[in-house]
Design a protein around this motif. Structure first.
Motif, mmCIF file in Angstrom:
data_model
loop_
_atom_site.group_PDB
_atom_site.id
_atom_site.type_symbol
_atom_site.label_atom_id
_atom_site.label_comp_id
_atom_site.label_asym_id
_atom_site.label_seq_id
_atom_site.Cartn_x
_atom_site.Cartn_y
_atom_site.Cartn_z
ATOM 1 N N SER A 46 4.860 -2.721 -6.086
ATOM 2 C CA SER A 46 3.969 -2.010 -6.064
ATOM 3 C C SER A 46 4.435 -0.156 -6.513
ATOM 4 O O SER A 46 3.658 0.275 -6.835
ATOM 5 C CB SER A 46 4.102 -1.873 -4.965
ATOM 6 N N PHE A 47 4.869 0.590 -5.980
ATOM 7 C CA PHE A 47 5.836 1.499 -6.537
ATOM 8 C C PHE A 47 5.507 2.041 -7.891
ATOM 9 O O PHE A 47 4.811 2.854 -8.155
ATOM 10 C CB PHE A 47 7.481 1.943 -6.149
ATOM 11 N N GLY B 287 2.358 1.455 -8.574
ATOM 12 C CA GLY B 287 1.113 3.391 -8.528
ATOM 13 C C GLY B 287 1.240 3.935 -9.479
ATOM 14 O O GLY B 287 0.719 4.689 -9.487
ATOM 15 N N TRP C 120 8.352 -3.685 -2.724
ATOM 16 C CA TRP C 120 8.865 -2.172 -2.831
ATOM 17 C C TRP C 120 8.669 -1.552 -3.887
ATOM 18 O O TRP C 120 7.638 -0.756 -4.192
ATOM 19 C CB TRP C 120 9.637 -1.605 -2.246
ATOM 20 N N ALA D 67 -1.248 5.488 -11.886
ATOM 21 C CA ALA D 67 -1.267 7.445 -12.197
ATOM 22 C C ALA D 67 -1.444 8.025 -13.074
ATOM 23 O O ALA D 67 -1.936 8.585 -13.955
ATOM 24 C CB ALA D 67 -0.461 7.972 -11.754
ATOM 25 N N PHE E 211 2.645 1.027 -3.455
ATOM 26 C CA PHE E 211 1.941 1.832 -4.618
ATOM 27 C C PHE E 211 1.686 3.533 -4.272
ATOM 28 O O PHE E 211 1.304 3.830 -5.200
ATOM 29 C CB PHE E 211 0.327 1.164 -3.978
ATOM 30 N N ILE E 212 1.383 4.365 -3.461
ATOM 31 C CA ILE E 212 0.783 5.300 -3.171
ATOM 32 C C ILE E 212 1.987 6.090 -3.436
ATOM 33 O O ILE E 212 1.868 6.963 -3.772
ATOM 34 C CB ILE E 212 0.039 5.621 -1.579
ATOM 35 N N LEU E 213 3.182 5.626 -2.826
ATOM 36 C CA LEU E 213 4.520 6.948 -2.764
ATOM 37 C C LEU E 213 4.525 7.236 -4.710
ATOM 38 O O LEU E 213 5.126 8.014 -5.023
ATOM 39 C CB LEU E 213 5.477 5.932 -2.868
ATOM 40 N N THR F 220 1.008 -0.887 0.022
ATOM 41 C CA THR F 220 -0.029 0.511 0.165
ATOM 42 C C THR F 220 1.116 1.052 0.124
ATOM 43 O O THR F 220 0.818 2.313 -0.958
ATOM 44 C CB THR F 220 -1.083 0.029 0.915
ATOM 45 N N VAL F 221 1.988 1.467 0.721
ATOM 46 C CA VAL F 221 2.504 2.404 1.257
ATOM 47 C C VAL F 221 3.451 2.754 -0.267
ATOM 48 O O VAL F 221 3.936 4.221 -0.390
ATOM 49 C CB VAL F 221 3.361 2.380 2.252
ATOM 50 N N GLY G 259 2.385 6.668 -7.178
ATOM 51 C CA GLY G 259 0.926 7.455 -7.384
ATOM 52 C C GLY G 259 1.118 9.124 -7.214
ATOM 53 O O GLY G 259 1.649 10.279 -8.268
ATOM 54 N N ALA G 260 1.925 9.261 -6.707
ATOM 55 C CA ALA G 260 2.008 9.959 -5.866
ATOM 56 C C ALA G 260 3.230 11.270 -6.294
ATOM 57 O O ALA G 260 3.156 12.239 -6.458
ATOM 58 C CB ALA G 260 2.427 10.272 -3.993
#
Length: 257
Positions: free
Chosen positions: A212-213, A216, A209, A220, A81-83, A78-79, A85-86
């Motif tokens: 998933s990064f 994300g 990591w 995006a 993936f969010i990073l 989750t972390v 996308g961010a």
């Protein structure tokens, strides 16, 4: 696909991102032939690439990452993936706040397009590098999934090369300079891909990591760039393109994965 086992991770990443760059260059090369490209053709290419990349986000990146993690794996994914996308969201915000070429809105639009395409190509190159690095490391990433990820990004890069080269030509640059700048926007993928492959090959612990990064960031890019661009020319045709692209990736992964 067994011949891929003869290469190291960074070599596979180099081959994969060389293909994606070549697709960018091919799109930019059309500036020597055409004044413009059909909106329907552009829309279908973008939407089919979106479908392939959406499927690749799961089959090539998230699903292998899920199989690697154990305790508290959901936090890692989750972390990461969010990073990822961010990164794209922040990049878009920064680009939109640029005040380059304020004397000409058209020139500023060209500059922003060049920067946007180049910046978005960095995580795309990393995604290819991470996938091939994981493949070479003997992880759960399938060869066909890694290859199709590169193919999907390459398809998307073809119209991106046009998106950069054609506006530059319209603003007075020569065909040669327009092509040069257009293809250079995709060259960053080669560097990012090799770095991503070397990183996951050297340190396997960062692989979940990294996967998933990359997922994300890819999602995006699809949501912020490909979907809006393709659906602007017609919802039905764009939807068909997304479904066809996703189905192609899914069939290949299930048949050969």
């Amino acid at each position: 696909m067994e011949w891929l086992n003869n290469f190291t991770g960074w070599q596979l990443a180099l081959l994969g991102t060389a293909f994606t760059w070549l697709m960018t260059a091919s799109g930019a090369l059309l500036v020597f032939v055409y004044k413009k490209v059909s909106a329907n053709t552009f829309s279908f290419m973008m939407s089919s690439a979106a479908g392939i990349m959406l499927a690749s986000t799961f089959f090539s990146l998230l699903m292998p990452a899920m199989e690697m993690v154990q305790d508290y794996g959901y936090i890692i994914l989750t972390v990461g993936f969010i990073l990822g996308g961010a990164l794209i969201i922040v990049t878009d915000i920064v680009i939109n706040k640029l005040h380059m070429f304020s004397d000409s809105a058209q020139k500023r639009g060209c500059a922003v397009m060049c920067i946007a395409v180049t910046m978005h190509n960095i995580p795309e190159g990393m995604a290819v590098g991470v996938a091939f690095g994981a493949l070479a490391s003997g992880q759960t990433v399938e060869a066909v999934a890694a290859v199709m990820l590169a193919v999907g990004i390459g398809i998307q890069n073809f119209p991106e090369g046009m998106c950069v080269a054609f506006p530059l030509r319209a603003n007075g640059l020569s065909r040669g300079k327009s092509f040069l700048i257009g293809q250079l926007s995709g060259a960053v993928e080669i560097v990012a891909g090799v770095i991503g492959a070397l990183a996951v090959t050297a340190v396997n612990g960062i692989l979940p990591w990294a996967l998933s990064f990359s997922a994300g960031a890819m999602l995006a890019v699809v949501c912020s760039e490909l979907i809006p661009e393709s659906f602007a020319q017609g919802k039905v045709k764009a939807t068909i393109g997304v479904i066809c692209g996703f189905a192609l990736m899914m069939i290949l992964d299930l048949a050969f994965g």
